[in-house]
Each structure stands twice: as structure tokens, then as C-alpha cells.
Write an enzyme that holds these catalytic residues in place. Sequence first.
Site, PDB file in Angstrom:
ATOM      1  N   ASP A 174      24.164   9.939 -31.309  1.00 10.95           N
ATOM      2  CA  ASP A 174      25.335   9.621 -30.219  1.00 10.95           C
ATOM      3  C   ASP A 174      25.635   8.205 -30.618  1.00 10.95           C
ATOM      4  OD1 ASP A 174      26.327   8.348 -27.858  1.00 10.95           O
ATOM      5  OD2 ASP A 174      25.047   8.526 -27.266  1.00 10.95           O
ATOM      6  N   GLU A 176      26.052   4.602 -30.005  1.00 11.93           N
ATOM      7  CA  GLU A 176      26.047   3.963 -29.032  1.00 11.93           C
ATOM      8  C   GLU A 176      24.798   2.270 -29.684  1.00 11.93           C
ATOM      9  OE1 GLU A 176      26.700   4.691 -25.028  1.00 11.93           O
ATOM     10  OE2 GLU A 176      26.040   6.539 -25.786  1.00 11.93           O
TER      11      GLU A 176
END
Length: 337
Positions: A174, A176
Site C-alpha cells: 500500500d 502511502e
Amino acid sequence: IRDRIEVTLSPNPTLSTTEAYMVPLQAVAQSANVTVKTDASRVNFTIRQQGSKTVKNFLYFEVNDTNPLNALEYVLEDGQLFFDAVVLFAGNINWDASKQKVYMNANPNVQALLDNSEELLQPLRKKGIKVLLDILGNHDQAGIAGLSDWGCEQFGKELAQICLDYKLDGIGFDDEYSSYSGSGKWFAGPSSQQAARLCYETKKAMKELCPWETWVHLYYLGYIQSSLPSVFIDGVEHKPSEFIDNVCADYGGAARPVNGMGLSGCAGNSIQLNYGNSISSESAKALMNQGYGWIMWFAFDPSGTGTVSNNRSHSLKQFRNVAQGCYEQNVLDPKNV
């Protein structure tokens, strides 16, 4: 002369989909002209009855709030578990300035789950639920899409070792919360190419280390998208579908497949339960008919005491909508153990 024996196993359809069964096989020579190596004559296979679900469910647990064993509470009328994979959210990719290396950083709650894997994670796997560790940035220069080829190889090996040590079924990525400001041998300019390379190296390392099936799972955000390019190693092309097993989109979206993947590897919806997101039985059935293989659920809090007081009751209603639309079944009342 070497030869091999092929054996086909056909489990009785009455076997449970949530239990594993051991099948011991032994090869015995019936002729004086045949020699069977003693150390290779016996093997134990573990088999599991294949469930009937064509759409499966990924559950991202916010492990700071929730015990992942809650996934075992949600069962269909025919005995199949509603959830098929649990993603532990999350470990972090971080930079250790003192050691001059990128490493996986686990907060105390994530580390507690890993350290107590036999009690808190393996019961899920023993019932057929895949358990993956999600990896995302943590506010420094290290990021999923910003490692050099060498850095991808080193970090991929570390993640594979974690899967082996704690008996996990794979890694989710992910993109981020990374500043992407690093320099030196560990780092490269952030790009989808380097994100793909990390996925490739992680999958390669897991296949080499773990004697069980392992997955690379993606949450589309940042540099991680369906447009991830192929990875070329010594002139050989490796399409993303070779090293990425399944994908999901950001909240409310349907994931597009990476190159070489079909919709069966994609989540047709990503539902943030702490935001009160919903899905109807009609919508779930439509996703199934389109060929999507997954639905993703995020931030389920079954305690009933979290920041959204109706998370448990609202979530159960959504699970039942999917069960009715995709399986023509109900989800039984959880015992809330």
C-alpha cells in the site's frame, strides 16, 4: 531411469471446507526390476475441500483495535467461512539511519500478533483463511516505490523471512505516507517500475523460502496501480500477473487487473465499514456476474465499542447482503467470542 507417479485425489464432497485432511501415500515396488528410494517412498499430503464460493472476501483488520480471530465468527449456512483472507493492517517500510538500511517496522500491536502467531494467527490459517501482512510507508524516505533494484531484492528477502518465521501467507503493499527523499544504494527515484520490482523480488523470495503458497496482494494507491509495468531480468520479461496474485482499489472502487490478470484476481468493490459504506445484494450479484473474484472489506470493528458504534451491526448487514447475492445463503449469527 527415473519416472514419476501421478496420483489424483478426489475428496468426498461431504468433507468440511474449513478442515484440513492428511493423506499419507507410500510407493511400494511390485517388481524386482523397480527400485523405490526409501527416503522418497512416503509422502503426506494435506488436502482441503474446495468451497463453492466464486466471489471471495478480503478483510483488512485495523489491528490496533481488533483481534483478527474475529474473522472466524462469520460463517455461512453451509459451514463455509465468509472471509477467505485477512490482511493485517499494517507493518511499515522504514529507514534505520543508525544501521543505514531499510527494514520492516512493526508497532507493538503488530509485533504482538507476530510474536503470538500460534495463538492469534494460525487458527485462521488452519481453517483455510489466508493471513497476509500489509506494508505501507511511515513518514520517512523509505517507500514501496522508491527502492533500487538491489534495495528491492534485500527488502523482499526480509519480508519473505518474516512470512517464513511467523507462518504468513504473503504480503500486501500500500503506497502511502512516504516522503521518497532517500539517496544511496538502497534508493531510486520513485516510480511504478520500482514498485513492480519490489513486488517481483518479494514474490521470488517467498517462493524460494516458504514451503507453502504465498501471495503478493496490492491496494491501488500512489505508484501502485493496474498499470504496473513488466519486470525484465536478464532480458526475460515477467508480466505483473506472474508476481501479483490479487488486487483491490481504494474505497468504493472496482480494481482493474494488472497485465495478464483476469477479473477473478480483482476486488469489484472496496468497502470502508468505519465510514458506513454499504453494498446491496443486487450489486454483489452483479459483481459476481461480471467475473470479479473478490470483495474487500476495511476496518471492521466487531467489538461494538469502537469509534463508530454501529460498525458491528451495520457490517453484519452488509456481509449478509453479499452472502445472499453471491451465495444465496445467510451469514449465521456470530457468537462474539
